[in-house]
Design an enzyme around this catalytic site. Structure first.
Site, mmCIF file in Angstrom:
data_model
loop_
_atom_site.group_PDB
_atom_site.id
_atom_site.type_symbol
_atom_site.label_atom_id
_atom_site.label_comp_id
_atom_site.label_asym_id
_atom_site.label_seq_id
_atom_site.Cartn_x
_atom_site.Cartn_y
_atom_site.Cartn_z
ATOM 1 N N VAL A 51 47.147 -11.447 20.709
ATOM 2 C CA VAL A 51 47.350 -10.620 19.518
ATOM 3 C C VAL A 51 46.653 -11.287 18.329
ATOM 4 C CG1 VAL A 51 49.058 -9.665 17.922
ATOM 5 C CG2 VAL A 51 49.528 -9.704 20.384
ATOM 6 N N GLN A 84 42.735 -4.014 25.444
ATOM 7 C CA GLN A 84 44.143 -3.931 25.835
ATOM 8 C C GLN A 84 44.930 -3.083 24.848
ATOM 9 O OE1 GLN A 84 47.329 -6.959 25.564
ATOM 10 N NE2 GLN A 84 47.230 -7.033 27.796
ATOM 11 N N CYS A 143 54.015 -8.166 27.116
ATOM 12 C CA CYS A 143 54.402 -8.725 25.819
ATOM 13 C C CYS A 143 55.928 -8.817 25.725
ATOM 14 C CB CYS A 143 53.864 -7.870 24.683
ATOM 15 S SG CYS A 143 54.314 -8.496 23.042
ATOM 16 N N HIS A 157 51.184 -12.273 35.203
ATOM 17 C CA HIS A 157 51.583 -13.464 34.452
ATOM 18 C C HIS A 157 52.854 -13.986 35.110
ATOM 19 C CE1 HIS A 157 52.593 -15.373 30.272
ATOM 20 N NE2 HIS A 157 52.681 -16.230 31.261
ATOM 21 N N ASN A 171 47.572 -15.257 36.014
ATOM 22 C CA ASN A 171 47.595 -15.674 34.612
ATOM 23 C C ASN A 171 48.739 -16.652 34.376
ATOM 24 O OD1 ASN A 171 48.732 -14.137 31.560
ATOM 25 N ND2 ASN A 171 47.255 -15.774 31.751
ATOM 26 N N ASP A 206 49.075 -20.968 32.470
ATOM 27 C CA ASP A 206 48.852 -22.410 32.590
ATOM 28 C C ASP A 206 47.463 -22.776 33.104
ATOM 29 O OD1 ASP A 206 51.385 -22.668 31.650
ATOM 30 O OD2 ASP A 206 52.259 -23.547 33.456
ATOM 31 N N VAL A 213 44.443 -18.022 28.530
ATOM 32 C CA VAL A 213 44.736 -17.462 27.210
ATOM 33 C C VAL A 213 44.916 -18.611 26.218
ATOM 34 C CG1 VAL A 213 46.236 -15.937 25.876
ATOM 35 C CG2 VAL A 213 45.792 -15.423 28.281
ATOM 36 N N ARG A 214 46.075 -19.266 26.223
ATOM 37 C CA ARG A 214 46.310 -20.359 25.263
ATOM 38 C C ARG A 214 45.288 -21.474 25.421
ATOM 39 N NH1 ARG A 214 51.461 -22.909 26.268
ATOM 40 N NH2 ARG A 214 51.285 -22.080 28.374
#
Length: 350
Positions: free
Chosen positions: A43, A95, A124, A193, A227, A229, A251-252
């Site tokens: 986001v 997305q 989410c 995820h 998805n 780690d 992602v992170r």
């Protein structure tokens, strides 16, 4: 009285092997001897300049931030703020956060000519979104999710790819049943995820859950993306080998190190220079978002806390750029060595 002309939105062009995300996911192991690499949606953060530097460092497919369909289809300002791209921004998955078929179809009509696929956000965990029936709420509403997938695929067929990104249930067989229904509805692939709605990101991802779900839907012959780690290039192979996934999404890890998929253990300085160039060239990021991107990358590079504090004390883009040039050698696009250095090039004060 002047009549307004109806704006005709062009249909999406046929997908090719170069920009078809489904083809890429299915064939990367054969063509590149590795799973497909995917920069997942964040986001606010997955905007055009950031997507482009992820592509510079071997991200095969890149996602936009989650865009709320109800705002996007009704509000011109939201469209301008939430979505920008250029001709090199491909393959791109946009997305969407959505809770009804009507908004989803309108959303697809608006963005389909400018992307290669749509991803329905079913993961989410934010409470406000769940109350609206968006995000994780959809994994508890398989009838609605299946209906949305089926309706879009019946309209667009193979001219537009459709993905669902889900979290897992406490009862994994419930997730298996959800995935089977989504497959039957026509989804092109599923991203899993490996955390539940209530699992904190600080807790390890459940790779066993992803592995179990994949084993139970193999007969559907649909690719699955794992998805959770993924912080180093070695994690891509490890996660894919363990779970049986066709591709791995980070992602992170990419927020801190956009060069993750190129094998850099830490963010290289070249990312900083490329990000500055793209941010100024595209002028589509708010100052605070630009600042936070740079903070995340420099923190990953182990910049001192005192300098990080100085960075965050800047109040405007020109002030922040001056701060960079006071402390580091920052090459411009076109200069020899631009975007290539790894270590932080501090300016030595005599």
């Amino acid at each position: 009285m002047e009549t307004k002309k109806k704006v005709v939105i062009p249909r999406p062009k046929p997908l090719t092997s170069e920009n078809d995300p489904l083809h890429i996911i299915k064939t990367r192991m054969v063509t590149h001897n590795r799973p497909a690499t995917i920069a997942g949606p964040m986001v606010r953060y997955s905007k055009l300049p950031f997507r482009q530097i992820c592509r510079d460092y071997n991200a095969d497919i890149v996602y936009s931030p989650m865009i709320l369909a109800r705002e996007f289809v009704r509000n011109e300002h939201a469209r301008q703020a939430d979505f920008s791209r250029n001709s090199s921004d491909t393959p791109l998955i946009v997305q969407v956060g959505v809770n009804n078929v009507t908004d989803l179809l309108k959303f697809c009509e608006m963005v389909a000519p400018y992307c290669d696929g749509i991803g329905i956000n079913c993961g989410c965990p934010i409470k406000e979104q769940i109350r609206e029936g968006i995000g994780c709420a959809l994994i508890y509403n398989p009838d609605l999710l299946s209906s949305m997938v089926r309706t879009v695929k019946e309209k667009y067929k193979d001219t537009l790819r459709l993905e669902t990104k889900i979290r897992i249930h406490d009862d994994l067989d419930t997730t298996v049943e959800l995935c089977r229904r989504v497959c039957d509805a026509g989804a092109d692939w599923i991203t899993i995820h490996g955390r539940t709605r209530r699992t904190r990101s600080s807790q390890p991802v459940n790779l066993d859950a992803i592995k179990y779900i994949i084993s139970k839907i193999k007969d559907k012959n649909i690719p699955v993306v794992a998805n959770g780690d993924c912080f180093q290039l070695s994690d891509v192979t490890r996660i894919a080998d363990y779970t049986g996934a066709n591709a791995v999404m980070a992602v992170r890890g990419l927020l801190e190190n956009p060069a993750l998929f190129s094998g850099y253990g830490r963010c290289p300085w070249g990312c900083i220079e490329r990000f500055w160039y793209r941010t100024i060239e595209y002028t589509c990021l708010p100052f605070q978002l630009t600042q936070h991107h740079l903070f995340c990358m420099l923190e990953n590079m182990q910049l001192s806390k005192s300098l990080l504090k100085e960075l965050m004390s800047t109040k405007s883009l020109p002030e922040m750029l001056d701060w960079f040039e006071d402390n580091f050698e920052l090459k411009r696009y076109g200069e020899k060595g631009f975007g290539e250095r790894v270590e932080i090039p501090y300016i030595k004060i005599e």
